[in-house]
Design a protein around this motif. Structure first.
Motif, PDB file in Angstrom:
ATOM      1  N   CYS A  74      53.980   8.732  -4.795  1.00  0.00           N
ATOM      2  CA  CYS A  74      52.617   8.439  -4.329  1.00  0.00           C
ATOM      3  C   CYS A  74      52.554   8.368  -2.805  1.00  0.00           C
ATOM      4  O   CYS A  74      51.484   8.500  -2.217  1.00  0.00           O
ATOM      5  CB  CYS A  74      52.116   7.130  -4.930  1.00  0.00           C
ATOM      6  N   PHE A  75      53.709   8.153  -2.165  1.00  0.00           N
ATOM      7  CA  PHE A  75      53.730   8.057  -0.705  1.00  0.00           C
ATOM      8  C   PHE A  75      53.814   9.434  -0.041  1.00  0.00           C
ATOM      9  O   PHE A  75      53.492   9.564   1.132  1.00  0.00           O
ATOM     10  CB  PHE A  75      54.883   7.156  -0.252  1.00  0.00           C
ATOM     11  N   VAL A  76      54.249  10.445  -0.777  1.00  0.00           N
ATOM     12  CA  VAL A  76      54.275  11.797  -0.213  1.00  0.00           C
ATOM     13  C   VAL A  76      52.819  12.235  -0.027  1.00  0.00           C
ATOM     14  O   VAL A  76      52.025  12.182  -0.953  1.00  0.00           O
ATOM     15  CB  VAL A  76      55.034  12.782  -1.117  1.00  0.00           C
ATOM     16  N   GLY A  77      52.475  12.604   1.195  1.00  0.00           N
ATOM     17  CA  GLY A  77      51.099  12.968   1.522  1.00  0.00           C
ATOM     18  C   GLY A  77      50.261  11.798   1.999  1.00  0.00           C
ATOM     19  O   GLY A  77      49.103  11.974   2.370  1.00  0.00           O
ATOM     20  N   SER A  78      50.842  10.573   2.012  1.00  0.00           N
ATOM     21  CA  SER A  78      50.080   9.421   2.490  1.00  0.00           C
ATOM     22  C   SER A  78      49.833   9.552   3.991  1.00  0.00           C
ATOM     23  O   SER A  78      50.608  10.157   4.717  1.00  0.00           O
ATOM     24  CB  SER A  78      50.822   8.112   2.182  1.00  0.00           C
ATOM     25  N   ALA A  79      48.715   8.996   4.429  1.00  0.00           N
ATOM     26  CA  ALA A  79      48.300   9.074   5.836  1.00  0.00           C
ATOM     27  C   ALA A  79      48.664   7.772   6.540  1.00  0.00           C
ATOM     28  O   ALA A  79      48.355   6.682   6.045  1.00  0.00           O
ATOM     29  CB  ALA A  79      46.811   9.334   5.922  1.00  0.00           C
ATOM     30  N   TRP A  80      49.303   7.879   7.700  1.00  0.00           N
ATOM     31  CA  TRP A  80      49.703   6.730   8.495  1.00  0.00           C
ATOM     32  C   TRP A  80      49.096   6.842   9.877  1.00  0.00           C
ATOM     33  O   TRP A  80      49.139   7.913  10.494  1.00  0.00           O
ATOM     34  CB  TRP A  80      51.221   6.670   8.623  1.00  0.00           C
ATOM     35  N   LYS A  81      48.537   5.768  10.362  1.00  0.00           N
ATOM     36  CA  LYS A  81      48.015   5.710  11.736  1.00  0.00           C
ATOM     37  C   LYS A  81      48.774   4.599  12.444  1.00  0.00           C
ATOM     38  O   LYS A  81      48.769   3.449  11.987  1.00  0.00           O
ATOM     39  CB  LYS A  81      46.523   5.423  11.747  1.00  0.00           C
ATOM     40  N   LEU A  82      49.435   4.936  13.553  1.00  0.00           N
ATOM     41  CA  LEU A  82      50.248   3.979  14.297  1.00  0.00           C
ATOM     42  C   LEU A  82      49.704   3.831  15.713  1.00  0.00           C
ATOM     43  O   LEU A  82      49.464   4.834  16.395  1.00  0.00           O
ATOM     44  CB  LEU A  82      51.704   4.429  14.329  1.00  0.00           C
ATOM     45  N   ILE A  83      49.519   2.586  16.129  1.00  0.00           N
ATOM     46  CA  ILE A  83      48.977   2.283  17.458  1.00  0.00           C
ATOM     47  C   ILE A  83      49.990   1.402  18.184  1.00  0.00           C
ATOM     48  O   ILE A  83      49.980   0.173  18.035  1.00  0.00           O
ATOM     49  CB  ILE A  83      47.610   1.571  17.345  1.00  0.00           C
ATOM     50  N   PRO A  84      50.905   2.012  18.963  1.00  0.00           N
ATOM     51  CA  PRO A  84      51.958   1.233  19.610  1.00  0.00           C
ATOM     52  C   PRO A  84      51.467   0.300  20.714  1.00  0.00           C
ATOM     53  O   PRO A  84      52.175  -0.621  21.080  1.00  0.00           O
ATOM     54  CB  PRO A  84      52.908   2.276  20.189  1.00  0.00           C
ATOM     55  N   ASN A  85      50.278   0.524  21.252  1.00  0.00           N
ATOM     56  CA  ASN A  85      49.780  -0.349  22.313  1.00  0.00           C
ATOM     57  C   ASN A  85      49.696  -1.799  21.844  1.00  0.00           C
ATOM     58  O   ASN A  85      49.953  -2.714  22.610  1.00  0.00           O
ATOM     59  CB  ASN A  85      48.407   0.104  22.794  1.00  0.00           C
ATOM     60  N   ASN A  86      49.309  -1.993  20.576  1.00  0.00           N
ATOM     61  CA  ASN A  86      49.237  -3.350  20.038  1.00  0.00           C
ATOM     62  C   ASN A  86      50.069  -3.508  18.763  1.00  0.00           C
ATOM     63  O   ASN A  86      49.934  -4.494  18.059  1.00  0.00           O
ATOM     64  CB  ASN A  86      47.786  -3.772  19.792  1.00  0.00           C
ATOM     65  N   TYR A  87      50.905  -2.510  18.468  1.00  0.00           N
ATOM     66  CA  TYR A  87      51.840  -2.535  17.332  1.00  0.00           C
ATOM     67  C   TYR A  87      51.129  -2.784  15.996  1.00  0.00           C
ATOM     68  O   TYR A  87      51.575  -3.577  15.180  1.00  0.00           O
ATOM     69  CB  TYR A  87      52.951  -3.568  17.568  1.00  0.00           C
ATOM     70  N   THR A  88      50.025  -2.085  15.803  1.00  0.00           N
ATOM     71  CA  THR A  88      49.293  -2.172  14.545  1.00  0.00           C
ATOM     72  C   THR A  88      49.135  -0.783  13.961  1.00  0.00           C
ATOM     73  O   THR A  88      49.463   0.215  14.590  1.00  0.00           O
ATOM     74  CB  THR A  88      47.895  -2.790  14.731  1.00  0.00           C
TER      75      THR A  88
END
Length: 170
Positions: A74-88
């Motif tokens: 179920c994780f293959v194809g999952s979308a991830w958004k990473l914001i290192p400025n505030n580590y969220t």
């Protein structure tokens, strides 16, 4: 003679106090400015939107990552958004079949050894109050891909699960 010795000691003290900072870490785990810049540079490569393009692991085991109750596929194809400025960030499972549709808020951090800590943050919950999380190893971060490696227990033996990420947007 005493003035000569004091003068030499004064010059030696001045010379050592003006020397450049060395790029080493101390025994308490802190990092030098140079190491902090390197870690920050690696973390900034993670900024943007990603998808898990594949997961490599021993397929004879059934794995349900991140306590979602969903199969690893179920994780293959999952979308991830990473914001290192505030580590969220967030990750979203697409749903379909036996896979749930879900978006999960996260916080993350990366230490000087490229260990990535991911914590799931519930709605209305403050990240500083979340103590449980997941430790993964960051490998090969580039502008367009990276891998997170999670060590899991498989019938009493350690096994690595490799999540391969591909950039979808900056």
């Amino acid at each position: 003679m005493r003035k000569l010795i004091l003068g030499i000691l004064g010059i030696a003290f001045f010379a050592t106090s003006c020397s450049s900072t060395k790029n080493t870490s101390s025994s308490d785990g802190s990092v030098s400015a140079g190491q902090a810049q390197t870690v920050r540079s690696e973390v900034m490569k993670l900024k943007g939107e990603w998808t898990i393009s594949g997961v490599d692991y021993n397929k004879s085991f059934k794995i349900k990552p991140f306590d979602e109750g969903a199969d690893i596929n179920c994780f293959v194809g999952s979308a991830w958004k990473l914001i290192p400025n505030n580590y969220t960030g967030t990750y979203s499972l697409n749903g379909g079949g036996d896979c749930p549709m879900k978006t999960q808020a996260i916080t993350f951090s990366v230490d000087k050894y490229s260990n990535v800590s991911i914590k799931k943050v519930g709605e209305g919950e403050k990240a500083k109050h979340v103590s449980a999380g997941y430790m993964l190893k960051l490998e090969n971060p580039t502008e367009n891909s990276f891998t997170l490696v999670q060590s899991v227990n498989a019938d009493g033996s350690p096994m690595d699960v490799r999540y391969n990420f591909t950039r979808t947007a900056k």
